[in-house]
Design an enzyme around this catalytic site. Structure first.
Site, short mmCIF file in Angstrom:
data_model
loop_
_atom_site.label_atom_id
_atom_site.label_comp_id
_atom_site.label_asym_id
_atom_site.label_seq_id
_atom_site.Cartn_x
_atom_site.Cartn_y
_atom_site.Cartn_z
CG HIS A 74 7.48 -3.62 8.75
ND1 HIS A 74 6.63 -2.55 8.86
CD2 HIS A 74 8.73 -3.09 8.74
CE1 HIS A 74 7.33 -1.42 8.90
NE2 HIS A 74 8.60 -1.73 8.82
CE1 TYR A 203 -1.92 -1.58 7.54
CE2 TYR A 203 -3.57 -0.57 6.11
CZ TYR A 203 -2.39 -1.28 6.27
OH TYR A 203 -1.69 -1.70 5.17
N PRO A 295 -6.58 0.73 -1.58
CG PRO A 295 -5.70 2.83 -1.08
CD PRO A 295 -6.84 2.16 -1.76
CE LYS A 299 -2.93 -8.64 0.44
NZ LYS A 299 -1.55 -8.68 0.94
CE1 TYR A 386 -1.57 -5.02 5.51
CE2 TYR A 386 0.60 -5.91 6.02
CZ TYR A 386 -0.22 -4.83 5.71
OH TYR A 386 0.32 -3.57 5.57
#
Ligand code: APR
Ligand code: PHB
Length: 395
Positions: A74, A203, A295, A299, A386
């Site tokens: 991704h 998200y 979560p 990580k 990220y």
């Protein structure tokens, strides 16, 4: 009965299995002792987003073939709020970094297969695993297996036994400090054999609460909604889950949702936790045994991999070059990266979840989201965290 090895590894989760495989490949003998059965370990549905550092470590361990074939690379991730979707172009913002979507269950599977093929020793369904004499040069484990008590002598013990394991509890009281933050909500997760709602993860911040659209493959989806800490899965039929999820997503995303029967449904509490230091005498902690992140930043698994990378580097330095002096660097090296990931996970959790009914807090949250998804500095800050902060070497 008495056994002997170089490294005794407690726990056959991703941390223990990955460390064991790396060491085995370099001729450093190890035994893994696990409380549960392999089937039980594989039945746990956990994370699924891998940083490039973890992908590289899986390559080094020689267990990357299936991930290379089936993992989804991704280049971006989406944030949704105010009925709008904002894409964060991870690759462009970080100068080329991406993440790989490949389930923890699959990694565990690949590592177990590799260990069996290598003929390395794993002892499952071991009860009462207990570390002894960690302050001496001759530590050992005892455990019960099939009604017999076994003694496993070793040079070092790797505590890879997760948050509820025995390793952290074996440090002398007063030798460690724990830092903890418990959040007043959990994530209700559903796995379904339906095509993902979008090509990338979404998200979503919504006044009803957080939602996440993730995936395991082109045909298997993983979705989450924020729920109150005291709720139970029995209160959530599949229909109730799908209708709640739809309400929390922007309309154009929700229009693409394909629903289906859940094949797994569970609630996970959210917690931030760190123990310092991560080593005492000849016992080392790695992964969830030493830290937990909520979560929201994906990580947990990646931090386990960076701990394992440092512990592997340490054991290589000890066995190949006699560098026992590096033992004292293990904890501080790991903890710098851990606190970075703790900060990011805490930040993402605050940015995206519903914490209170306060209207001012809600507006601040929306202003934060607006800033972070429109300013290049804000976008870069999210993207570099990220995809994962760099690994640090012991020397
Ligand atoms: N004796 C032996 N084994 C034990 C004991 C014990 N007393 N206590 C726990 N274990 C085993 C558990 O059964 C489990 O299989 O240790 C293993 C720990 O595995 P995980 O909890 O998966 O932890 P870890 O390997 O560090 O993996 C990293 O981070 O955020 C998460 O999703 C991520 O689960 C992943 C974890
Ligand atoms: C998941 O796919 O399970 C997942 C993805 C991203 C997260 C957390 C979980 O931040």
């Amino acid at each position: 009965m008495s056994l002997k090895t170089k490294i005794a590894i407690i726990g056959a989760g991703p941390s223990g299995l990955l460390l064991g495989q790396l060491l085995h490949n370099r001729g450093i003998e190890n035994v893994i002792v696990e409380r549960q059965s392999p089937e039980y370990v594989l039945g746990r549905i956990r994370a699924g987003v891998l940083e490039q550092g973890m992908v590289a470590l899986l390559h080094e361990a020689g267990v990357a073939d299936r991930m290379d074939r089936e993992g989804l690379v991704h280049e971006g991730v989406e944030f949704a709020f105010d009925d709008k979707r904002r894409r964060i172009d991870l690759k462009e913002l970080t100068g080329g970094s991406t993440v790989t979507v490949y389930g923890q269950t699959e990694i565990t599977h690949d590592l177990m297969d590799a260990r069996t093929a290598a003929g390395a020793s794993s002892i499952y369904q071991a009860d009462n695993v207990t570390p002894h004499d960690i302050d001496t040069d001759h530590p050992f484990l005892t455990f019960d297996k099939d009604g017999e008590t076994i003694r496993l002598e070793c040079d070092y013990i790797a505590g890879c036994d997760g948050f509820h394991g025995v390793s952290r509890k074996s440090f002398p009281k007063g030798a460690i400090t724990e830092y903890e933050r418990v959040y007043p909500f959990g994530w209700l997760g559903v796995l379904s054999d339906t095509p993902p709602i979008a090509d990338e993860l979404i998200y979503a911040n919504h006044e009803r609460g957080f939602a996440l659209c993730s995936m395991r493959s082109h045909t298997r989806s993983r979705y989450y909604v924020q729920v109150a800490a005291e709720e139970s899965v029995e209160q959530w039929s599949d229909d109730r889950f799908w209708s709640e999820l739809v309400k929390r997503l922007p309309q154009d995303a929700a229009a693409n949702l394909v629903t289906g029967p859940s094949i797994e449904k569970s609630i996970a509490p959210l917690r931030s936790f760190v123990v310092e230091p991560m080593q005492h005498g000849r016992l080392f902690l790695a992964g969830d045994a030493a830290h937990i992140v909520p979560p929201t930043g994906a990580k947990g698994l990646n931090l386990a991999a960076s701990d394992v990378s440092s512990l592997y580097e340490l054991f290589l330095a000890i066995y190949e070059r006699g560098r026992t002096d590096l033992i004292q660097r293990y904890s501080s090296t790991c903890l710098r990266r851990i606190w970075g990931a703790e900060r990011f996970s805490w930040f993402m959790t605050h940015l995206l979840h519903r914490f209170s009914d306060n209207r001012f807090d809600r507006r601040i949250q929306l202003a934060d989201l607006q800033y972070y998804t429109s300013s290049r500095a804000g976008l870069k800050s999210i993207a570099e965290n990220y995809v994962g902060l760099p690994y640090e070497r012991l020397e």
